[in-house]
Design an enzyme around this catalytic site. Structure first.
Site, short mmCIF file in Angstrom:
data_model
loop_
_atom_site.label_atom_id
_atom_site.label_comp_id
_atom_site.label_asym_id
_atom_site.label_seq_id
_atom_site.Cartn_x
_atom_site.Cartn_y
_atom_site.Cartn_z
CG HIS A 75 -2.09 -1.16 1.05
ND1 HIS A 75 -3.25 -0.70 0.59
CD2 HIS A 75 -1.96 -2.50 1.58
CE1 HIS A 75 -3.91 -1.97 0.84
NE2 HIS A 75 -3.29 -2.87 1.46
CE LYS B 182 -6.66 13.90 0.18
NZ LYS B 182 -6.57 12.82 -0.77
CB THR C 41 -9.78 4.97 -0.88
OG1 THR C 41 -9.60 5.16 0.39
CG2 THR C 41 -9.47 3.57 -1.57
CE LYS D 287 -14.20 5.99 1.02
NZ LYS D 287 -13.08 6.10 2.34
#
Ligand code: 26V
Length: 838
Positions: A376, A569, A680, A684
């Site tokens: 990741h 974030k 991600t 959204k």
């Protein structure tokens, strides 16, 4: 305040203990039952908080029924099953999701009305389960939702942290952290499994048995106790499990002699050590103690989960007599969510060899066929390396096994790929640098897994071309891409019911909720005036709801008619919140220099920034402080505050995201290219009809492809340009844009208060003592960013065009469903099939 008794609820709606159908009267009676017999609250009160717990317990009854059926169904059919091992899950609230997935929304809303409550108010009582940091943890939770919805036999394993990610408050010096006590009352969703307990050993030594076998003995032994959280699929009976482990000492581990002697701490030392293991998510690892604790957590998760998996494998014989171990990979797939659960590899080897008496080759074959690894991040500082000394102390048998894996890998390379011999020092697992010998966890994962995947196409390409390039020549077919996704249930259907209804109306079906590709059919209506009007009114309703929330939590009154521009974030220099706020600062300065007339021609904007900074990450905390300071000045400047507002949204978490994202119009995904593995939240936002300003990084690349380049505000260097730009920067060849210089100078002038921003601003200069001046290329990308922002302002003035772009963003988001991602994992990595409960 209403009480059950005063409402006459027990009299009118007699409590019913068993789970019920969709009739609101019966649901109300089941909620009353839980309120009345709950050992947690007085039965004479029925305030929103009690209503939440009683409602959750009523919903849980349904979940438990389905969950038991699911377990027995899997047990009977014995399909191959996936186990997702993750140190993080960001589940958020569960009630809306459970009610929605069970499709009993209307019944519960009516039932609560009968009991004097509103469902919307009741669900707000729930605390977020925040057992994770950011995208990696939320991804795990979206995956669980998709696995259940797709009827896949798949479970999550994690840790039951007592305190999740810290609570963030903004004080006069910026971010303040405090413990997030998500279990303060209790969680209605977890079911403690006193029948599921495994021993977990730490420290000790390796003993050689008379037959030559090796055995790990001694040290200290704790217990792992299972807590199950039911994970319902959407409109299906399948209800999977998230099994969270808690550490306990064995009961004999209290020394009564010492205790009676008044030595309370020493008497209960193992109890206290057990408590430490699951006390907090990410214990600070600046100290040796902190590092050891984090390693203990990782091993605890891996050992408990594997013992559980092996026991289940042995139990599910279904009349076939004793099972052969070679069948294990036909029944079990283990997915490692980043390197955090890497110890699953040596632990599975140890369990197979030392407990089950398999030979090395057989154990290795089983292990490599079972384990798969997802990477990741490519950031070097985030790639886990554990001190060999600490590992030898804590896990001596595992270190022997890792040594052996490394030795055999080196031999294999020497014999099959002699041309790579000179690369072995970086390819092998143990870095034996005498200054600091470490175990490279990513290397251990790559060597020991049958599949390695990145989380967006660009990221997977970078893995293959850079980080893992030499492994690719050894195992060309091991590397894959699985672009991340998000669950459309939580991230559209439940968080934005207004927009969802419009979509269902225009598509004439609600099948998009499980087949997100259907959204593409919205494209043909993108110019339709009726749809545009409905779309705008739904967005405006969401913006108003958000404005009320912002007023409540920050005291700042924002205008729902301004452009809502959001960046939320984790705060990190590579995500470049600093680029955002520097742009805001420049804009503020220009607005101040304008005449009233000129200001009236600008596009009014509300910039919202939110996110948590890791407690020890000083520069990230300075960025939080700067955003808050800028907000304090801009929002109270009467010349400007009708045209620009700046809000720092405190304590960003899943629930806050569910409020912000539906009300967003522009969102910023502006990381230095090549550094954000996927992202991600970009998915959204796009799904909710929000336009993106962003770089060609992570999943932005694919989002732009899907929604169309004309609907994406692109700027910035590309990933392949970055290394050269950094070199030029170091050599002093970079010429800064005057606007960039002006913005920095404005901060240094003290326009936003007396806090010392010089260290933060110095990190943007090429010639600082920081060693890597403007490593994140804020200066290079600043002019492109400002131009893209000008295009945003222009586009927003044309409401028809903007609304069309917004509809096209949603229409192009089909690919980013986690259902698609999980189907690919199931087919291309796990080789598992669905197993729907009849
Ligand atoms: C961790 C750390 C810790 C030390 C300081 C620097 C640093 C930088 C990054 C990280 C991230 C570790 C792994 C992670 O959370 N990756 C995120 O995974 C998401 C799901 O795949 C993905 O969308 C994000 O782009 C990625 O950052």
């Amino acid at each position: 305040m209403s009480t059950v008794v005063a409402d006459g609820v027990p009299a009118k709606i007699p409590p019913v203990a068993s789970p019920v159908d969709e009739d609101p009267v019966k649901i109300a009676s089941n909620i009353s039952y839980h309120a009345h017999y709950s050992p947690h609250f007085s039965p004479f009160k029925f305030e929103p908080e009690q209503a939440f717990y009683a409602t959750a317990e009523s919903v849980r009854d349904r979940l438990i029924q389905q969950w038991n059926e699911t377990y027995f169904h899997y047990h009977k059919l014995d399909p191959k099953q996936t186990y997702y091992l993750s140190m993080e899950y960001l589940q958020g609230r569960a009630l809306t999701n459970a009610i929605g997935n069970l499709n009993v929304q209307g019944g519960y809303a009516d039932a609560l009305n009968k009991l004097g409550h509103e469902l919307e108010e009741v669900v707000e009582q729930e605390k977020d389960a925040a057992l994770g940091n950011g995208g990696l943890g939320r991804l795990a939770s979206c995956f669980l939702d998709s696995m259940a919805t797709l009827n896949l036999p798949a479970w999550g394993y994690g840790l039951r942290y007592r305190y999740g990610l810290f609570k963030q408050r903004i004080g006069k010096d910026g971010q303040e952290e405090s413990a997030e006590d998500w279990l303060e009352k209790f969680s209605p969703w977890e079911i403690v499994r006193h029948d599921i307990v495994f021993p977990i050993r730490f420290f000790g030594q390796v003993e050689v048995q008379p037959n030559g076998a090796r055995k790990w003995v001694g040290g200290e032994v704790l217990q792992a106790l299972a807590y199950d959280v039911p994970i319902p699929g959407y409109k299906t009976k399948n209800t999977n499990s998230l099994r969270l482990w808690e550490a306990k000492a064995v009961s004999e581990d209290i020394n009564l002699f010492e205790f009676n002697d008044g030595q309370y701490e020493t008497a209960a030392i193992l109890h206290s050590r057990a408590q430490q293991i699951c006390a907090v998510l990410y214990p600070g690892d600046a100290t040796e103690n902190g590092k050891l604790l984090r390693l203990k957590q990782q091993f605890f998760l891996c050992s408990a989960s594997l013992q559980d998996i092996i026991l289940r494998f042995k139990e599910r014989k279904v009349g076939k007599g004793t099972r052969s171990w070679s069948e294990f990979p036909d029944k079990v797939a283990v997915q490692l969510n980043d390197t955090h659960p890497t110890l699953a590899i040596p632990e599975l080897m140890r369990l197979l060899m030392d407990d089950e008496e398999l030979g090395w080759d057989e154990a290795w074959e089983v292990t490599t066929k079972t384990i798969a690894y997802t990477n990741h991040t490519v950031l070097p500082e985030a790639l886990e390396k554990w001190s060999q000394a600490v590992m030898w102390k804590l896990l001596p048998r595992h270190m022997e096994i890792i040594q052996e894996i490394d030795k055999r890998f080196i031999e294999m390379v020497k014999s099959t790929s002699p041309d790579l011999e000179h690369k072995l020092s970086s390819l092998c697992i143990l870095d034996n640098n005498p200054q600091k010998p470490v175990v490279r966890m990513a290397n251990l994962c790559v060597v020991s897994s049958h599949s390695v995947n990145g989380v967006a196409q660009l990221h997977s390409d970078i893995l293959k071309a850079e980080l893992f390039v030499d492994y690719v020549s050894i195992w060309p077919t091991k590397f894959q891409n699985k672009t991340n996704g998000i669950t459309p249930r939580r991230w559209l259907k439940f968080c934005s019911p207004e927009l969802s209804q419009i979509i269902t109306k225009w598509l004439k079906t609600d099948e998009w909720v499980t087949n997100l590709d259907l959204l593409v059919n919205l494209r043909k209506f993108a110019d339709n005036e009726e749809l545009q009007a409905e779309w705008k009114s739904a967005k405006l309703a969401n913006k108003k709801r958000l404005a009320q929330y912002i007023l409540r939590v920050t005291g700042v009154d924002i205008d729902p008619n301004s452009l809502f521009d959001i960046q939320v974030k984790r705060i990190h220099e590579y995500k470049r919140q600093l680029l955002n706020i520097l742009g805001v600062i420049y804009k503020y300065k220009k607005l101040k220099e304008m005449s009233d007339e000129e200001r009236k021609n600008t596009t009014p904007r509300t910039v919202m920034i939110g996110g948590k900074a890791f407690a020890t990450y000083t520069n990230a905390k300075r960025i939080v402080k700067l955003v808050n300071d800028v907000g304090a000045v801009v929002n109270t400047d009467p010349q400007v505050n009708n045209y620009l507002k700046v809000v720092f949204v405190p304590n960003y978490n899943v629930s806050v995201a569910e409020m912000l994202i539906p009300g967003s119009e522009l969102s910023q995904h502006i990381s230095t290219a090549g550094m954000e593995a996927s992202g991600t939240s970009n998915m959204k936002f796009a799904l909710n009809g929000c336009l993106i300003i962003g770089t060609l990084d992570g999943a932005n690349v694919e989002i732009r492809e899907e929604i169309g380049e004309q609907n994406f505000f692109l700027f910035g260097a590309t990933a392949d340009q970055v290394p050269k730009l950094r070199t030029e920067r170091e050599k002093g060849l970079f010429k800064a844009d005057p606007r960039f210089e002006e913005a920095k100078k404005f901060i240094r002038s003290g326009a936003f208060g007396s806090y010392d921003y010089n260290p933060l601003l110095d990190s943007l200069e090429g010639d600082t003592g920081y060693g890597r001046g403007d490593y994140f290329l804020v200066g290079h990308d600043f002019p492109g960013y400002m131009e893209a922002q000008t295009k945003v302002d222009e586009a927003y003035k044309d409401s028809k065009r903007w609304t069309k772009m917004s509809i096209l963003s949603t229409a192009g988001s089909g690919k980013f469903s986690s259902d698609r991602t999980i189907s690919q994992y199931a087919k291309e990595i796990w080789n598992i099939k669905d197993c729907p409960v009849p």
